[in-house]
Each structure stands twice: as structure tokens, then as C-alpha cells.
Design a protein around this motif. Structure first.
Motif: not given
Lengths: 379, 646
Positions: B18-19, B33-34, B21-22, B26, B15-16, B29-30, B36
Motif C-alpha cells: 500500500r505504501a 507540481l514540478g 501505491v501511495l 505522491q 503495508i509495504g 503529484i510531485v 507546474r
């Protein structure tokens, strides 16, 4: 399973649980909500009514619910996950028959004291049931096809129902949120790769099907996509929202036009300025500094949630926390991408900031679950 | 079931991973957004700020007050009157039908306008004021204001609208204003943003049109903030414009009014020229029209009446109408021949009643002939044969040059809608236009102002003025704009032999003062005011030899369109000329009977600056004149016709 099954050194009990709440997350949530209050006050033209006071009340109720949920041991929530998911599915079916129509879609059931949006509720219960599923499933079976099909069905069932309403935004959130939990649980990469390929195929199908008898989306959804792809070709029609949102955002500049000085929102150029497009008002009045600060608050919330999950040995708690954090991330990321013109307008509110009752309540209950996992994790 | 510790730890590690990686995704993506936000809010901030201002700020024009037009004595000829109207804002009215019903009891509402207003109200946003009734009286407005509590959404507003106090008397001169049309916009090259205002009033004809730029003024602006649906939120700032310049004409409205009255029931044009400075004291065309009719919005029936009237009320005959000048042209022919030395004032030419030129007979108006004629007698008795003879001696080109020198066949620069240039034909002209050679017969015809020669009453008045003064008088219609006087039209010496001019003037004096003169019956009796003139009767049809043989049909027996034009040119006093008057009565018959009396009456009115005493008239005519003066006095008093509506 009982509490004793966990290999724990110490788990708080009674009022001591309050001390072990994830206080940074509570503070951050409150800070974000306050930003929302300020914006609602500004949008109402410097008045607590009609939005800010109602929003504060809901936030208060939500915080109480959150603490309440946090106090209940996490294994209780795990045990009722399947039931909760079942109920929300029933409610989703219920809105098909008893739902009220708003904005061209069936979305809520009027309970008298509040409007219940089952799709909102499903956002949590789906994550709960998936986390519980993978908690129950032995890890070596995670990637076996039969055990992969099960969660896929669990995800697709509510997604299909929400899509029928039709609510494309929520359907995509459910899909992505569910897939995230599966990904976190350790389902093999190959599944995601093939789903991605299928997704691309679906997108092609969506566009190819346009105008034929088997067209997959409603006309207004196609128009939104068109508009997203090229807002300039219809600046006064369908592209109006995006164009005006970008103008509001851009005219904010570094530090914004000042509190209650945003002309775009005050003069009604912005659509749905107190709900989906509230971020544009904030960005207009407080500029890049304010917008970026809000983004950072969100990132910090995610950060503390992930940090909590990574130190949680309980598989359900960790998956649930990460799932909620991911859903939360999707909410604000999709909303911000939408109003900045990076994504099509799909009608996703800005979490904790946009005016809206059930979204706020559901989100705070979800954070209650995260808090419960945090409080009751083994230390 | 008890779960193994190891199992939990493996899963937690998985889980760690994979977390993380996610989490990395993220963060990506942030970051997007910043980035943009930075692009929109910092890099393109100026551009979007501009767009936001374009969204919210509207610039509205404030129309300036139009300049007024005055006559010589300061009488207002075109002025702005406060125009009261009632407007309604739908969203404030509540029950529109109910409010309108109450309003109907207070002020007169035209059902047609009301229906149009209702339709407009439904079409436009609920906060847009829609005019319900226009041109209300002060009393109507007062009634509305007193009852305003019962009339939600109704407000009385004041605007300016153009009024012509002298009405029809100056219709052709002052013209009228009307809302700017697409046709106007396509025709005029004018970037003035005022023209973009719907229903903005611009000059359509006459001086209103020709002096449009000066009368209009310049627009003020106000910047207003509007919201998304166009509702005005507040006024940000305003900059006042300049009202249009006031214009003073040389017209004497009282005299003009008299002339119009005197021309009543005729289809005629008359011009009064002040010989001191070329001022046009009166430029009258009959029938005329009331310009106020156009400002208010002319009805279809009225418009048809004006257009289909065979006397053409819309034509400004005084400046626009061109007529063969007939015998009034004889001074031109005579002067051309005299100046060229082809005839002396004393030389006599025998008139037998006709002259034959290359096989064609040209007849004198007097069948029996005048006998021996010198210059003086030929003008006084208007003998034609004399001019047939001398014109052949001098030739058409010199005659035409003389005509132009005297102001015929020349377009005079006046700020009026259509100023005709008339025609002083010469050989070159005929070759160009008709592709034919000039013939001697053409010259003979032209010598008595027939054939190709055409002139307007204005040109005839100028000719009379130039003959009377020996100066090349230029007509002036605008005396001053915005207080600055325009140059006088007195003109320099015309360069003609003063001796010849004096002889012409003497002959013209005898035309109306000698018992054998053609206008003797229309003489002025007052010794200091004696008038000189020349009659003219120009044919509009050809008299065949056959008709001449059996006797020329009398004018009274012909249909109106085929009767002769009656003309008279004059100046007075003979010794010290102050005014020149030209009158043309379309198809009026003989100049001495139809035009000369009118010219005499106008002349007296101008000389006395008002109604002349009866003893200025020949004793035999006084009874009839007294009756005529009484009738004209009984007309609606001039200057009050524009105001009687309130």
C-alpha cells in the motif's frame, strides 16, 4: 505489551540511541528549515527581526523536543495514543468556548506563553490513534464493516470540530491523513471507492447548496473556490492573492531575481508573504532552481521516512511513520499547489518554512515520533 | 497477548504494498507540481516578469513649465509665478487636528478648503500629500518652515501658477488657463499624456488657447517604484521634458493699457494697427475682465456678474463683435464705383435730403440735403444720397467684392478665441441664406453700411490701413514664437488705382481737418501728425416715416440698447500713415461725438509712443484733455496689478 513481545535481535539503548537516529531526515529537516530562515530574513527586508530570529528559536526548541520524543520508546507513545487523542479532542471542544478569533476563525487558545492550536495537535494524535488502532486490531478484521466504522468515527469527530472553527484546510488534511492511514493498514479498496463516490456527491451538494438555507460552507470559502476556478475574473479582489502569487512565481524565471531582490514580496504585492505564501517569495528570488530544489528536499524527507517504515516490522511504528510522512506530504503539496494556482487557497502553511510557532513545533514532535519508531525498530 | 510472527510479516508486506501505491501517487503529484513550476517559471517567465514590472513601476509625468507670453517690448503678459502651498501627509502628522490648529495660528486657512482637505485626507491613503492651503505668500511659507518641528507632516511646496501681470488690460487677447476638463478632452483631438494629469492647466481662451501646443511644451517622465498600496519607494530614473515656447505678441502693453483705460465706462472695441507690418499694437474690448480671476478659480458671484452684465465683458468686441459699419463703409462704395468707372471723382450728384427708390424713401442724415456733392465733399460731410445714387449704378456684387478686398466680410487669421468674419453681402449670399432675390433697396442700404453689412472693429482698422497704404495689410498678433519671427503682414499692393485712393485719403483727411468735416472737433493739431478718418453712425432700429415726420428721436432720449452705434476709422499721419485705428462704441450715439475723440486720443498715444503733449490737441479741448489724462494716469499703474498680491 512490553518490549519483550517483539521479536528483536537488537534495539539500541541509552545514548547509543542517538547514533541510531534517522540522521538523513534530521539533516533534510534542518536544510528545509534553513531555507525558511533565509526567506524570512529576505522578506523582512534583510533583517532578522521580526520573523527569522523567532523562527530559529522555535526551531531550536522543536529540535530538542524531537530528539526528546525520539529517545522515548515507541511503545510508550503507542500506549498513550488514545489518551493523547482524547486530550486533543477536548481541546478542540475547548476552543469552541475559549478560543481566540483570528482571520475570521476560532483557532487557538492563548496559554500566555504560546498560542495553542488544538487543530495542529490533532493532526498528530489522529494518526497516532489510528496507527495504534490498527496495531491492536487483528489484520483479518481490518476490512470488516464494524471495524471500519470505528476509525471513520475517530476521523470524523475532530474533522467536524475543526470544520466548525472554521478551518477547511486543516479539516481536509485530517480527513485525508486519516484515510491514508486506513488505506495503509489494508482496509479494502471498495471502501475507498465508495467514499470517493460519496465525496463527489458531497462536492455536488456543496455547490448545489450554495445560497440556500442549508449551504455547507461559509461565503468566504465559496469565494475562494470561485477564485480558484477563475482567478482572472476578479484580479483586484478575491483573485488578487492567486494572481499576485503567480506573477511572483513566474517572474522568478530559471534562477530567480536574486536574494532580497524579489519585487513582488518586497513591495507587498504578495499576501501573507511570510506565512502561507512564503514559497512564492522563494520561487521569485531563487527561481525554478530554488523552488525545485526545495521540492526535492521534501521528496527526500518522504523517501527516508518511507524507507524507514518499510524496514520496520512494528505495525504501529510503520503505520505512524507512513502516516506522518503522508501528512507531511499533504502539507507541502497542498501549499505548493495552492500558491501555484493548482488548488484553491485553503490556508495551509508550507511545513518547516512558513513562519508560525505551533505548526513548526507539532511537525517536529511528529518527526520525533518517526525518529522514535526508527530508533526503536527491531534490527 | 503475543502476536504471531507471521501475522506481523503479512501485515508488513501489506503495508509495504500500500505504501508503494501511495508513493507512486505522491510521485505523480510531485511531478505535477514540478511541471507546474516549469510552466510558470520557465515557459511563461517573460510574461510574468512583465506583469511584475507593471505592478511595481509607475510612470509619472513631469509637467513642463508653460511658455511665457511677452509684448512687443518684452513686457511679460503671461508668466509663471512660484506658488507656495502647504501640504500635509496624514500618517506623518500624528494628531491631525492638533497640527492643523497650530497651523491655523501661522497661516490663513480658508475653513471651506480645510474641510475639503480633511475629507480628501480621510478618503485617500495616509501617505498621500494633500494640499491644505494654496497661494501663500513667501512670509507664510517662511513661518511654516521655521515652525516645522512643531508641525509634523506639514511641508511647504513650490509650484508654478500662471499670472497675468497686466490683468484685465489683456484679458481678451491673452486669455487665461484653467484645469483641463472632460469637455476639453472630448473636444480636442490631442493624445498628449499631460492632459491626463488631474488639474493640468491648459489655455482656455485667447492666445493661451490658440497657441496651446507651442506654449505647453512636452512632458518629462520619471519612472518610480511603488509598492502594493501605491506608496512611492524610489525613483528609478527620470527624463526631463521641454518647457513650452515663449511667445512674443505684437501688442504694445502700454498702449493697450491706455486704450483700455480710454474705453473705460463704454461698451466698445478698438484696434490699433501698425501699417508698416500689420502688427496689432492694441486690441481692446471694454468692459474687460481680469484673467487672473479665472486662474485662481473664479467665484460663482464673479462669474454671474461677468455673464449677466449687459455690456458683455467676456465678449472680445474688437474682433468678435460685428456692427453695421455705417458711413465708414462709404469709402468701399465709392471705390467700387470709381474703379468700375460708374462715377468720376469730379461728378456731382444733388442731395435733396432723400432719394426715392421703387417707392421707398431713403433719407440722408441731413434732412435739408447737402446740395451738389462730389466724391470729396460727400465723404467729408458724409452725404448719404450720393452713395444711394452711385451704389445703384455699380451694383452690390462689385461693392461686396471691394469690401472683401479691403478686409471686410473676411475672416482674418488671428490666434484669438472668436474672430468674426462679418458680412459683405451679395446677391448670391441673399439667395442662399434668405432664399430671396436681392433688391435695389438692399443695395441702397448697404451703400452706407446699413442693412446686411456687418464688420468688426478689427476689419474696420484693416480697411483703414489698406486705404491708407494701398497694400493688402494682414493683421499679425504673434510676432515671434520661440524666437522665430513670424512673417510680416505688410502685404502686397492691393491693385487699386492710386489716384482714386489718394482722393479718398484726401477726403478722409478733410473729415477731421476741414472745418466742415464731420470729425473736425476730433482733429490732431500737430502738423506732422494730422489724422485722416471717417465717422460712422449706424442705426440699430428702424426709423418709421411717422417718426421721421415728427422728428427723429435723439439718441439721448432712447434706452441704451436702441441708441446708434458710434464708429470711427482713421489713419495717421495723413501724408505718411503709420497707424490705423478703428473704434466702435456700442450704442454710443454719433460717430463724430462718441467714437472720433477716442480714436484721436488713441492715435496720438500711438504716434507719440506715450502720453502726447497737450499742444497736439485743438486748443479748445486742452483743458478737458489734461483732466482726462490725469485721470488715466491715476489708474493703478499698468503692469503692477498682477504683482500686488504678494
Amino acid at each position: 505489551m512490553s518490549y519483550l513481545e517483539y521479536n528483536t535481535k537488537y534495539v539500541p539503548s541509552g545514548f547509543r540511541k542517538l547514533v541510531y537516529l534517522n540522521w538523513p531526515v534530521i539533516m533534510l529537516i534542518t536544510a528545509v528549515a534553513c531555507a525558511g530562515f533565509i526567506m524570512l530574513y529576505s522578506i523582512a527586508g534583510g533583517s532578522a527581526d521580526p520573523w527569522m530570529s523567532a523562527q530559529i528559536k522555535r526551531f531550536g526548541v522543536g529540535m530538542v523536543l524531537m530528539i526528546g520524543v525520539a529517545m522515548v520508546p515507541i511503545w510508550f507513545w503507542r500506549n498513550i495514543s488514545a489518551v493523547a487523542f482524547g486530550v486533543s479532542l477536548l481541546l478542540l471542544i475547548g476552543v469552541e468556548f475559549f478560543g481566540s478569533v483570528g482571520m475570521g476563525a476560532q483557532r487557538w487558545i492563548d496559554l500566555g506563553f504560546m498560542r495553542l492550536q488544538p487543530s495542529e495537535m490533532t493532526k498528530i494524535t489522529l494518526i497516532m490513534v489510528l496507527a495504534a488502532y490498527y496495531d491492536w486490531l487483528p489484520t483479518d478484521k481490518t476490512s470488516r464493516p464494524l471495524w471500519v466504522i470505528c476509525p471513520i468515527l475517530i476521523i470524523l469527530l475532530p474533522t467536524a470540530l475543526v470544520l466548525r472553527q472554521p478551518d477547511l484546510g486543516t479539516a481536509l488534511l485530517l480527513l485525508t491523513g486519516g484515510a491514508t492511514v486506513m488505506f495503509l493498514a489494508g482496509v479494502h479498496w471498495a471502501y475507498f471507492a465508495s467514499v470517493l463516490a460519496a465525496g463527489v456527491g458531497a462536492i455536488v451538494a456543496v455547490f448545489q447548496g450554495r445560497g440556500t438555507s442549508w449551504q455547507l460552507l461559509k461565503d468566504y470559502q465559496y469565494r475562494r473556490i470561485d477564485t480558484f476556478l477563475d482567478p482572472a475574473n476578479d484580479p483586484l479582489g478575491a483573485g488578487y492573492h492567486i494572481t499576485q502569487a503567480k506573477i511572483a512565481l513566474g517572474s522568478g524565471g530559471w534562477t530567480g531575481r536574486g536574494f532580497m531582490q524579489g519585487t513582488q514580496s518586497r513591495l507587498n504585492f504578495l499576501p501573507e508573504k511570510h506565512t502561507d505564501f512564503i514559497f512564492t517569495t522563494l520561487a521569485e528570488e531563487f527561481g525554478f532552481v530554488g523552488a525545485f530544489a526545495l521540492l526535492m528536499l521534501y521528496v527526500l524527507i518522504i523517501f527516508f521516512c518511507v524507507a524507514s517504515a518499510l524496514t520496520n516490522k512494528d505495525r504501529f511504528g510503520a503505520l505512524l511513520t507512513l502516516g506522518v510522512a503522508m501528512a507531511f506530504f499533504l502539507f507541502f503539496a497542498v501549499n505548493m499547489a495552492m500558491v501555484t494556482g493548482l488548488a484553491p487557497v485553503v490556508g495551509v502553511p508550507l511545513p518547516l518554512v512558513s513562519y508560525g510557532g505551533s505548526a513548526m513545533l507539532v511537525l517536529l514532535i511528529a518527526f520525533g515520533l518517526v525518529q522514535s519508531a526508527h530508533v526503536h525498530k527491531a534490527r | 497477548m503475543k502476536r504471531k510472527t507471521r501475522d506481523t510479516e503479512i501485515s508488513a508486506r501489506k503495508i509495504g504494498r500500500r505504501a508503494l501505491v501511495l508513493g507512486a501517487a505522491q510521485l505523480g503529484i510531485v511531478g505535477a507540481l514540478g511541471y507546474r513550476m516549469q510552466t510558470l517559471q520557465i515557459d511563461q517567465a517573460d510574461q510574468f516578469r512583465l506583469l511584475a514590472d507593471e505592478n511595481r513601476i509607475n510612470i509619472r509625468l513631469i509637467p513642463p513649465a508653460r511658455g511665457q507670453i511677452f509684448d512687443l517690448n518684452g513686457q511679460p503678459l503671461a508668466t509663471n509665478e512660484q506658488n507656495y502651498r502647504v501640504v500635509m501627509v496624514r500618517e506623518d502628522a500624528g494628531d491631525v487636528g492638533e497640527v492643523l490648529e497650530r497651523l491655523t495660528k501661522l497661516v490663513p486657512l480658508d475653513p471651506e478648503n480645510l474641510a475639503r482637505a480633511m475629507e480628501e485626507m480621510q478618503r485617500r491613503s495616509p501617505f498621500v500629500p494633500v494640499t491644505i492651503a494654496d497661494r501663500l505668500t513667501w512670509y507664510d511659507v517662511a513661518r511654516v518652515n521655521v515652525n516645522s518641528p512643531a508641525l509634523p507632516g506639514i511641508t511647504a511646496e513650490v509650484g508654478l501658477s500662471r499670472v497675468y501681470p497686466w490683468g484685465a488690460d489683456l484679458g481678451h487677447v491673452v486669455g487665461y488657463v484653467g484645469p483641463v476638463s472632460d469637455y476639453d478632452l472630448s473636444r480636442i483631438d490631442d493624445q498628449d499624456p499631460l492632459l491626463q494629469i488631474p488639474k493640468f492647466q491648459i489655455g482656455k481662451t485667447g492666445t493661451e488657447n490658440k497657441l496651446e501646443r507651442r506654449l505647453r511644451g512636452s512632458a518629462g517622465t520619471k519612472r518610480i517604484e511603488v509598492n502594493a498600496i501605491g506608496r512611492v519607494m524610489r525613483e528609478l530614473d527620470r527624463q526631463e521634458g521641454n518647457s513650452g515656447a515663449d511667445v512674443q505678441l505684437t501688442i504694445d502693453a502700454r498702449l493697450q493699457s491706455y486704450v483700455q483705460a480710454r474705453l473705460d465706462n463704454e461698451s466698445a472695441g478698438a484696434v490699433v494697427l501698425d501699417l508698416e507690418n500689420g502688427d496689432l499694437r492694441a486690441v481692446a474690448s471694454a468692459p474687460t475682465f481680469d484673467p487672473n480671476m479665472f486662474v485662481r478659480g473664479i467665484s460663482v458671484a464673479d462669474w454671474r456678474d461677468l455673464n449677466e452684465n449687459k455690456y458683455r465683458p467676456l465678449a472680445a468686441k474688437a474682433v468678435q463683435g460685428t456692427y453695421p459699419p455705417g458711413s465708414t463703409f462709404k469709402m468701399v462704395t465709392a471705390l467700387a464705383a470709381l474703379e468700375d468707372g460708374k462715377v468720376t471723382p469730379e461728378e456731382t450728384i444733388r442731395c435733396t435730403g432723400w432719394v426715392e427708390v421703387f417707392g421707398t424713401r431713403f433719407h440722408c442724415w441731413k434732412r435739408a440735403g447737402h446740395g451738389n456733392m462730389n466724391l470729396h465733399e460727400s465723404l467729408k460731410q458724409s452725404c448719404d444720397c450720393y452713395y444711394y445714387e452711385i451704389s445703384q449704378r455699380v451694383g452690390i456684387d462689385k461693392i461686396s467684392a471691394m469690401a472683401r478686398k479691403l478686409g471686410l466680410g473676411v475672416k482674418h487669421d488671428l490666434p484669438l478665441s472668436a474672430v468674426a468674419s462679418g458680412l459683405a453681402p451679395d446677391k448670391e449670399w441673399k439667395r442662399t441664406v434668405h432664399e430671396q432675390d436681392w433688391r435695389v433697396g438692399d443695395t441702397v442700404n448697404a451703400s452706407i453700411g446699413q442693412g446686411y453689412v456687418l464688420s468688426s472693429p478689427l476689419q474696420l482698422a484693416i480697411m483703414a490701413g489698406r486705404l491708407a497704404t494701398g497694400r493688402s495689410i494682414k493683421p499679425r498678433l504673434v510676432r515671434a514664437v520661440d524666437g522665430y519671427e513670424k512673417p510680416s503682414g505688410a502685404g502686397e499692393s492691393i491693385g487699386l488705382n492710386e489716384n482714386y485712393l489718394r482722393r479718398i485719403r484726401n477726403a478722409m483727411g478733410d473729415v477731421s481737418n476741414h472745418s466742415r468735416g464731420t470729425a473736425y472737433r476730433s482733429r490732431i493739431n500737430a502738423s506732422a501728425m494730422k489724422m485722416a478718418g471717417k465717422t460712422g453712425t449706424s442705426q440699430v432700429r428702424r426709423i418709421t416715416a411717422e417718426e421721421r415726420a415728427r422728428g427723429v428721436t435723439r439718441n439721448e432720449d432712447l434706452p441704451w440698447e436702441r441708441r446708434d452705434h458710434a464708429l470711427f476709422v482713421s489713419f495717421a499721419p495723413v501724408e505718411n500713415p503709420r497707424f490705423a485705428v478703428a473704434v466702435v462704441v456700442e450704442h454710443g450715439g454719433g460717430g463724430s461725438t462718441a467714437a472720433a475723440p477716442i480714436a484721436r486720443d488713441i492715435m496720438l498715444q500711438a504716434l507719440y509712443d506715450g502720453e502726447p503733449p497737450l499742444d497736439a490737441y485743438p486748443s479748445g479741448a486742452r483743458g478737458r484733455i489734461a483732466e482726462q489724462q490725469r485721470k488715466i494716469r491715476e489708474r493703478v499703474p499698468p503692469g503692477s496689478r498682477g504683482k500686488d498680491r504678494a
